[in-house]
Structure formats: structure tokens, C-alpha cells
Design an enzyme around this catalytic site. Structure first.
Site, short mmCIF file in Angstrom:
data_model
loop_
_atom_site.label_atom_id
_atom_site.label_comp_id
_atom_site.label_asym_id
_atom_site.label_seq_id
_atom_site.Cartn_x
_atom_site.Cartn_y
_atom_site.Cartn_z
N HIS A 120 -0.94 3.82 -4.69
CA HIS A 120 -1.46 2.60 -4.07
C HIS A 120 -0.98 2.41 -2.63
CE1 HIS A 120 -3.39 -1.26 -4.11
NE2 HIS A 120 -2.26 -1.91 -3.91
N ASP A 162 -4.08 6.08 -7.48
CA ASP A 162 -3.82 4.64 -7.40
C ASP A 162 -4.17 4.00 -8.74
OD1 ASP A 162 -3.51 2.00 -6.77
OD2 ASP A 162 -4.99 1.97 -5.16
N SER A 173 -5.30 -3.20 -0.38
CA SER A 173 -5.20 -3.86 -1.68
C SER A 173 -6.02 -5.15 -1.63
CB SER A 173 -3.73 -4.11 -2.02
OG SER A 173 -3.58 -4.47 -3.36
#
Length: 243
Positions: free
Chosen positions: A217, A185, A98
Site C-alpha cells: 500500500h 496492496d 489511499s
């Protein structure tokens, strides 16, 4: 009599960059850390500017300076470690997902010969693309401009977001890169990572890409995927990191 003790200056180091960036370094169970510790790695987790747990001023210090202030802090820490011979400079790994994936991509672009290996999960790698596709579009404006979401962004806004994006930066990268993304995601949509992979490949970077079409994600929705990406991580490190 010394057993299997490895002198610090000969040991590998893993720099694990957390997400958010307004996240935290925690003690939760994380399989890659246990694998790396078993392999003799020093693991460095930094609460760089923007991290939670150190007061609001520490959080507020980063928006508007992502990839700048935090990168300077991380690089200064690595410089201290290497200058004091606490790790082998030829055995450095950087990893994250991320925002940690953003940060990892940025570090290998800013310092293309520093890290031997990089592992990137579901990153923000192209901020203007992310701004118009993510489920949290305000994130891009807050982190780049330190402002609320701009409802009518101009070309200049997108230009600045592009300049803050790892995909726009130096691609004379010498690190071996492992990139793993989920096809569902919504936080960091995977098309930017597919593009990033193709850019790196075209530039001759040693990059390996795995795509999990039904994952989101966290890459943790399915037990098979959780084990598969861990095995791929281990195989990548064993293959690419000098013995």
C-alpha cells in the site's frame, strides 16, 4: 532587483489530499513536496472534515458524507485562492494516495476542467469492490453509511457505494492523470485501479499507469521503487504542466 520572485497569480499550485480520511497533515519529509517547492509551487494541505487533530466533532463530521462535505470544503478553499489571485488557475495539480487517491479521483470527476494534472497512488476508486476485497472491510460501511460493518449487505448498499465511487462518476476528465499502484496492496487492492485505468483510457483521458507487482500500500518497500515512482512523478509534472 526582484531576483527570481514569481508573482503569486502566476505560480502553480499543488493540492495534496491526505489519506484516511481520518489522517492528518504533518511536517514529515516528503520528496514530492521538496521538488514542488523547488519548482515554485504553492502547496495546499487541508485538514478537511474527518481529519484528526481538531477534536472528535471534526472527525465525526465526515462519515456518511465522504466526497461531499470534504469536497465542498476543498473547492471553497480553491475558489478563495483563485479569486484572490494567489495561484495560476491554469497550473493546478491535485494529488493523493489511499483515501487521498479516492479524493483526487473524485475531484477530477466533479471538476473535470479545474486541474491540469492529477497524481493518484493506490486509491480506493471502486468502493463496493474494495468492501469485499480489502483487509479493512468495515471501512467502506463506516465511511459511506456512518455505521458498523453490515454483515448482510443488500444490492441497495452496493448501489450507494458505487455512486460514491470515482469510477462511477463523470469521465469527461480533461486532467492528465498519473496512476501508480502496488500489486500486493491489501488495503486498496489494485484490480480496481486497473479497471479505472481502462475506463479512463477508453474515454480518451490522458492517463499514464505504472504497476509495481511486489509493492504494498505504501509503495515504499523497496528503495528502487521509492526512487522510481519519484522520478516518474517529476517527469510527469515536467511534461504535463504548462511552463
Amino acid at each position: 532587483k526582484d531576483g527570481n520572485v514569481v508573482p503569486l497569480e502566476k505560480g502553480p499550485l499543488a493540492l495534496d489530499l491526505h489519506g484516511g480520511p481520518h489522517g492528518a497533515v504533518t511536517g514529515f519529509f516528503y520528496r514530492p513536496h521538496y521538488y514542488l517547492l523547488n519548482k515554485g509551487y504553492i502547496i495546499v494541505n487541508l485538514a478537511f472534515s474527518g481529519s484528526v487533530g481538531y477534536g472528535q466533532n471534526h472527525i465525526d463530521a465526515l462519515p456518511g458524507q465522504i466526497g461531499i462535505k470534504d469536497a465542498e470544503e476543498v473547492k471553497a478553499t480553491l475558489d478563495y485562492i483563485l479569486e484572490n489571485k494567489m495561484a495560476d488557475p491554469n497550473k493546478l495539480l491535485v494529488m493523493g494516495g489511499s483515501y487521498g487517491g479516492y479524493f483526487t479521483g473524485l475531484m477530477i470527476a466533479k471538476y473535470p476542467t479545474l486541474f491540469k494534472c492529477a497524481v493518484i497512488y493506490n486509491p480506493v476508486i471502486n468502493i463496493p469492490f474494495n468492501a469485499v476485497t480489502t483487509d479493512i472491510p468495515d471501512w467502506s460501511y463506516f465511511e459511506v453509511f456512518n455505521t458498523e460493518m453490515i454483515l448482510e449487505p443488500t444490492s441497495e448498499h452496493f448501489k450507494k457505494m458505487w455512486e460514491y465511487s470515482p469510477v462511477s462518476m463523470n469521465r469527461d476528465i480533461k486532467s492528465s492523470v498519473l496512476l501508480m499502484v502496488g500489486g500486493k496492496d491489501q488495503r486498496c487492492p489494485p484490480q480496481q485501479s486497473i479497471h479505472y485505468y481502462k475506463v479512463l483510457k477508453q474515454k480518451g483521458v490522458d492517463v499514464t499507469f505504472y504497476y509495481y507487482p511486489d509493492e504494498g500500500h505504501s509503495l515504499a518497500g523497496d528503495l528502487y521503487v521509492r526512487m522510481d515512482d519519484f522520478v516518474k512523478f517529476m517527469n510527469f509534472i515536467d511534461e504535463k504542466m504548462p511552463k
